[in-house]
Design an enzyme around this catalytic site. Sequence first.
Site, PDB file in Angstrom:
ATOM      1  N   GLU A 154       0.908  -1.196   0.102  1.00 47.18           N
ATOM      2  CA  GLU A 154      -0.286  -0.002   0.443  1.00 47.18           C
ATOM      3  C   GLU A 154       1.251   0.749  -0.330  1.00 47.18           C
ATOM      4  OE1 GLU A 154      -2.742  -0.595   3.296  1.00 47.18           O
ATOM      5  OE2 GLU A 154      -4.021  -2.021   2.227  1.00 47.18           O
ATOM      6  N   GLU A 314      -6.314  -7.886  -0.989  1.00 45.94           N
ATOM      7  CA  GLU A 314      -6.707  -7.686   0.240  1.00 45.94           C
ATOM      8  C   GLU A 314      -8.438  -7.584   0.440  1.00 45.94           C
ATOM      9  OE1 GLU A 314      -4.685  -4.892   3.315  1.00 45.94           O
ATOM     10  OE2 GLU A 314      -2.886  -5.657   2.758  1.00 45.94           O
TER      11      GLU A 314
END
Lengths: 677, 677, 677
Positions: A154, A314
Amino acid sequence: MREVINKYPRLLHGGDYNPEQWLDSPQVLEEDIRLMKEARVNCVSLGIFSWARLEPEEGEFHFGWIRRIIDKLYENGIYTILATPTGAMPNWMTAKYEEVRQMSPEGVRNLPGRRHNFCYTSPIMRKKMKKINHELSRHLGDHPGVILWHISNEYGGNGSDASCHCPQCQQAFREWLKEKYKTLDNLNHAWWTAFWSHTYTDWSQIHSPVPNGESRLHGLNLDWKRFVSHQIQDFCMEEIRAVLKYSVLPVTTNMMEYFKPLDYFRFAPQLSIISWDNYPEWHSQKDEVNVAVRTAAWHSMMRSLKKAPFLMMESTPSIVNWKAVNTQKRPGLHELSSLQAVACGSNSVQYFQWRKSRGSSEKFHGAVVDHRNGSNTRVFREVSALGSRMEQISDTVYPTCNRPKAAIVFDWENWWAVEDIEGPRKDMAYQDTILAHFKPFWEMGIDVDFVNEDCDLQGYRLVAAPLNYLYKKGYAKKVKDYVEAGGCYVATYFSGVVDETDLCILDRHPLEELLGIRTEEMDAAPEHRVNSIGFEGKSYKTGCLREISHVIPGEGAEVLASYESDYYAGCPALTRKSYGSGRAYYLACETEEAFLKALYAGLAEENGIGTEFTGRLPYGVTVSHREGGQDLWFVQNFNEAETQMELPGTYARVEDGMELKGSITLKPFECLILAAK
Amino acid sequence: MREVINKYPRLLHGGDYNPEQWLDSPQVLEEDIRLMKEARVNCVSLGIFSWARLEPEEGEFHFGWIRRIIDKLYENGIYTILATPTGAMPNWMTAKYEEVRQMSPEGVRNLPGRRHNFCYTSPIMRKKMKKINHELSRHLGDHPGVILWHISNEYGGNGSDASCHCPQCQQAFREWLKEKYKTLDNLNHAWWTAFWSHTYTDWSQIHSPVPNGESRLHGLNLDWKRFVSHQIQDFCMEEIRAVLKYSVLPVTTNMMEYFKPLDYFRFAPQLSIISWDNYPEWHSQKDEVNVAVRTAAWHSMMRSLKKAPFLMMESTPSIVNWKAVNTQKRPGLHELSSLQAVACGSNSVQYFQWRKSRGSSEKFHGAVVDHRNGSNTRVFREVSALGSRMEQISDTVYPTCNRPKAAIVFDWENWWAVEDIEGPRKDMAYQDTILAHFKPFWEMGIDVDFVNEDCDLQGYRLVAAPLNYLYKKGYAKKVKDYVEAGGCYVATYFSGVVDETDLCILDRHPLEELLGIRTEEMDAAPEHRVNSIGFEGKSYKTGCLREISHVIPGEGAEVLASYESDYYAGCPALTRKSYGSGRAYYLACETEEAFLKALYAGLAEENGIGTEFTGRLPYGVTVSHREGGQDLWFVQNFNEAETQMELPGTYARVEDGMELKGSITLKPFECLILAAK
Amino acid sequence: MREVINKYPRLLHGGDYNPEQWLDSPQVLEEDIRLMKEARVNCVSLGIFSWARLEPEEGEFHFGWIRRIIDKLYENGIYTILATPTGAMPNWMTAKYEEVRQMSPEGVRNLPGRRHNFCYTSPIMRKKMKKINHELSRHLGDHPGVILWHISNEYGGNGSDASCHCPQCQQAFREWLKEKYKTLDNLNHAWWTAFWSHTYTDWSQIHSPVPNGESRLHGLNLDWKRFVSHQIQDFCMEEIRAVLKYSVLPVTTNMMEYFKPLDYFRFAPQLSIISWDNYPEWHSQKDEVNVAVRTAAWHSMMRSLKKAPFLMMESTPSIVNWKAVNTQKRPGLHELSSLQAVACGSNSVQYFQWRKSRGSSEKFHGAVVDHRNGSNTRVFREVSALGSRMEQISDTVYPTCNRPKAAIVFDWENWWAVEDIEGPRKDMAYQDTILAHFKPFWEMGIDVDFVNEDCDLQGYRLVAAPLNYLYKKGYAKKVKDYVEAGGCYVATYFSGVVDETDLCILDRHPLEELLGIRTEEMDAAPEHRVNSIGFEGKSYKTGCLREISHVIPGEGAEVLASYESDYYAGCPALTRKSYGSGRAYYLACETEEAFLKALYAGLAEENGIGTEFTGRLPYGVTVSHREGGQDLWFVQNFNEAETQMELPGTYARVEDGMELKGSITLKPFECLILAAK
Ligand SMILES: [Zn+2]
Ligand SMILES: [Zn+2]
Ligand SMILES: [Zn+2]
């Protein structure tokens, strides 16, 4: 299609796995393997936050423990996506090298802690990253169980705007600007610094936009955002080069929705496959439709970045823990929301996280395995059921992908510019505007791609460009060529206002010839001054942004809708002009949802982009289409209730070949996967 | 009247002109002249943000370009108001001299950028300012086209509270305090530092009020605000002396509404004429009345500062760009809102800005000339029409001014003190309270002056002093003398509480003898504990601030209104006492609007301050009165609809002499200018 | 009972007295004595903010002035509570020694000013404190008029979270951690630092939690809060040792409600008597019930800390000045709210402040003596009447105290932990939850103690532990022993989740055996997803926190209430299990108030903890019970209206012995004090 992931070309099911938290509990690790197999997990992500275990002291590396885990997984048929550990820095590094920590806009160096907070310019950080990535690549880059590199985690997710304002970043920014503008004169003109007497007379005077310094020079703001995105992208590229030193595996990095600070269109070419982390706010509204639309748009963006299948890297099997209220997904929704990803082009359903951590900030984040009750939970049972289903559909679904005929322009640079303006309204909401134009397609069961202004438009029958404020060089010409060649283009209010440096385009709208209209004023009305437009015999409410324009006499634009009150009553709200073999529409104002629904229903018909399901879908139900192998239809019921619908033909259910046709009943939150017969 | 502006004694029409942004586009500058003439512009403001052009490197001056523009304008009959350029500092200066940049309360030095952010104490800034001002004065101070000095720009408008907390300002503050208090004992007493053990034992211990230091010593807070206002005023005076070195032109500086950090009453004497920048929030409410009232109050303040005509130095011809929602002025409102300024005493209608800048933060601020469409816009047409009308009325209007018989006390020091208190309510709103008392006069068509506590009250028949918490030395005596000599005075709740250093006045209200009442408690009731007062047979709601007082027996105060409920039911809410030849009123509580309307209607009648229009004005219509030459009445219709009214006599329309009497119909947003016959 | 205050064992009436502000006005000091006697004041607090007077320059002490005041008071029958002056530091100290000032989490050293802002670790501050405390003790510690030491003032009340982040505090924190954890391995495990790769490899890497550093390591957060509380407690202990050097008087320090940063249960043992400052928000709601309940809970906490009478050290005779709206107490409420303290165990009614200060930030805080009108005010009259009444009841009331049979667990460490979580909801509100469970007892007229997890539970018939997230070592066993021995225990949702270091307790709820239930999920539902539970034939709304649990088959738990809808309809919401001689209840969800009322009414009956008044009290009326001498009932009417009630027996009014029985009428805000006959 090209196999990006050669070693295991199947739908993936699994998630983030953090055994480094349990190394002193071997029975936990044993149980993990057993439960993964029970849950039909075939792939986990490893090493994301393992730097402190892999390199506990500077220069001292430990790969044995992770190799043993990868071995054990592989022996049990579970593949590994291997992460580089830069998502969080170890304490020995942040303590020793101050420069690796980001500096805030206020000029304060961060203290050690949290994650995603390294300076992406820092030479020391880059050196340390290269060293650990080289070692990872050398030790594990050819392990038969490892199928993909997971580059960092991320990027940019530091909780604010991703940027670092340290002196090294300032210097890198100045170099980047020199490269771009060559001379200060060019820069002064581009940023219009004569305004407020801000002419730069030396490169060293330039500083990133900060609250206690320059913050209202919009050209500077825009270039700084470009620089931050570029610098992180450059760091990512350097990570990729490092892991590929001793490895030939494909690479990805996990993205985050439409993450504003990073222009993902620029990241895409350097990645083998797109992946992203998907956390919709299910149950936050009266029903799930708006959340489903928003999520479908995110998935569509990910697919669009490379026009190829992607990975959902995710998602939560139950709840997250960082929202104000963290509601459990109701029975069935987990399966539907997971298959929604697949319906939109994902080749995986991966979770954060396999097992709840015992302490620290994500211990209450949902996971497949809970602190208590082992596998005896609803969550585990739903995950396992989905795992089985994915095994069943994998062969059929894996070779296919969505191939939309319509596209919406979503451009990061436009986003940065339009939400930074001091203009008609402070609260210009680009994402929401995009979603308002996306939703009618979702309701019609029509897949849509996203393109930015640099993309090729050919191949689409319809391109809509809402709130397209900033026109990059060459964009107007590309649009004209596209329409001339037969395309249908929808422009809106407040588009074509500025060029790439946020300078107003003088004299004429760049698409004036194409649209046949001329804009005189922008009225940002307050809430209490309502207005409406008449269109096809009905009256629709406008929003608060309303442009006052005039059709240029004799230029061929037809008025399709007009304002119904206020001093611009009668002025055009929607026009159409034929141009070459195509048509161009201009929408002058924000409107209520129903208008966009009517508009795009007409355009879908006019341009032949509907599917066999269009016009037949009940409220809350949509359909996505993957093609390439078989023609697959994912019928998704986002109603928390049984829903009737009429199938437009005869289909075979992918899992078992059962024939379906005519009137059927969808269960609450059911997702049917149908193959055309 | 004395001609302040000798060279061009006429109503001015024009605005801020920024040709320094277009020096490389000579055709733009040519077009500007042509369009200015078309729009009847006779005066522009030049040089406001030109420092970087006038002095591109330290000590290197360029006046040729601006002289050529002034020449060209003058040749075309357009006069220049010439600004000193200190509103924004050039980058070479902020980069080289750190001390010229302000320091925040948190002790952080600003980085370069934005504007209005120089340290007004800094010797270097003062030196650089003097140099450029001297040069300006020497080169252009006797140009026949230049009619007025525009000193800096919107002093103090740094986006926060105007103050600088740098070490040089701290030192200057201490010197200012030494001069004021002479000894620490005096200061300790005045600030009551024995409280919380804060006795100062050395001057060096004194620091400006800051969030992470002393912030609750109200005497310090008040003196700091006085110092900041004084220091900026002193800087302004130094600028004035500098431009007058080689020039004999009048001087002004453009003010901003009731700008809290600067005590404009103290600025006024050093200026030749008052000017200000007017940005009302038209269309922000259901109708325009409250905005019109607020704007009329601002204009009245500007007129009151020197009891003379003023200049409206800025206003927008269409929209601003810094509000949350920036709504276009509806047709007609531009003319009305411009003439409202003239009605209240302005001798100009000037705009920010002539031409929209192409880039940076004000590119979407309204302007006479747009980025597109040249003069073919509604805005340009309305501006031109107004320009013509101003030419028509100039001879008649210019020699006149408003001469009110009523005044409201508005005192900056009281404002600072009353909104800093930790007292009955946290949200003491001085401006709103003033406006509540101003509005009834506006509705009656009665002009009102503002005075502060230092002003002479003689000459007014009625003086109201709402929420007058702080009594300066001598103020109580002045009020008593005023009433004794026949004046009518209205005191309210929470007045006369503290002296000039925010020390509570002990034992008795300073006007106890005048008012004949004694206050026992202040009740700040929560919203849900409503109360009401009975007055002249009607019941009116109170607000949340309610004083519980008693008439002193035998002292002659009559109770005119009383509370109707709660434990102080029957206590006086309004009293009146005759004193000498005059009368003093005391109002014990906040009330709803209707009560103030009834109160002031009675007082207007009682004191003979009504006009011939009072009592005859329909909702939304007011009238202002300029006298001195002819008796002029500006009848202003703020309704967005035709409105009927009955004229109280026979009048001649100023533009064409047309006779008007009896029942007339005002157009939406019409402003009639009538001369008494 | 043991006499804590030997010199004057009576109910105290008086307050904070600040003569240091009036030393140059001897007539004010004379008048104070006269008015104190008039108001029946028998005790004042002196010296709280006198450091600058007692030690005007470093090392130069002046005790004469304060001794003269203490003498004069004593001569007039007024006793002194003598404060140490550390509540506010003198300017000479903060100017000379930077280290005595606190440092913010952002690493910025405070500037001098305000109060409660010293670094409690600083060796210099401790040295200066010891010196002045020694001097105070030596000069005045044996004065016959001084009865009690008032240690500092409102420790920790620095306006934020009480903490100092300076380098000396960082070092002390590390030492404290070393002492606690011995090894970094232990600390890393306890804080679960493997998560996010935050393993500490050197003690020096540890830093307090701060916004720009580590803030989401909850074990660190929790230990930091423990350290801050410990360090201030240690400072307090050092102050106590210093004043006891030359004195044998009892000591107290004035607490503040449930002040979150300080674990008052740990302070209690080192104090002779508990005291606190009571500032409820009377009149802030439609009626006074909720405020009365909250205030009763605060008083009950203070009594519980030592299970003994306490002192109300501050309260306002009228208004405070630091709330948004500061409403006057209506007639009668002052007496009721003062006697509420006594009803709950206070042996004093003390005010802040005797006389309003003339300047600075608390000049508008209520006081017995106003700036104006002397004693001719309602406030003074009500204070005097109360003073007389306290003299009348002193002999009867002083020897008694409340002795509740029910207790609620309120644990500071649990509070810190549960409101720091990133879990089901962001807004976990521990205090409000506690109050929700306290209110039914208040309504039944049943006194309740508070205990923390370290307290002995024996002696209570009922213990409720709402939202008891963190279980300290040994707590679960204690609870089981308590129930086994016959106790009744109420556990709720989200309890027993973590151990002392905020690590999740794995596998089983620590009270699983006791409760007989197993929890599977926590659903934090959004507002719009309502649910309800059925209990005893009625339906009650749930709140948003809802646990989904199952009764363990064969373990003996009975389901008393179940969810009525959503996917967990039918799951238990309330269960009961017999265990040994007692019973354990488990409540699975937040509920509306009415449910808790029904639940505890049943439990009160079941466990025989009701009083003779239970079930007979009208809305707004409660009763408290002091016993030990006579059986005293304080009947408190919080209705602003006359209220009828039926007495359950025959009583004598304490003041005059008048017999009361049967139906009586309570006056608005009346408090009757009845002795059982
Ligand atoms: Zn950096
Ligand atoms: Zn300064
Ligand atoms: Zn400290």
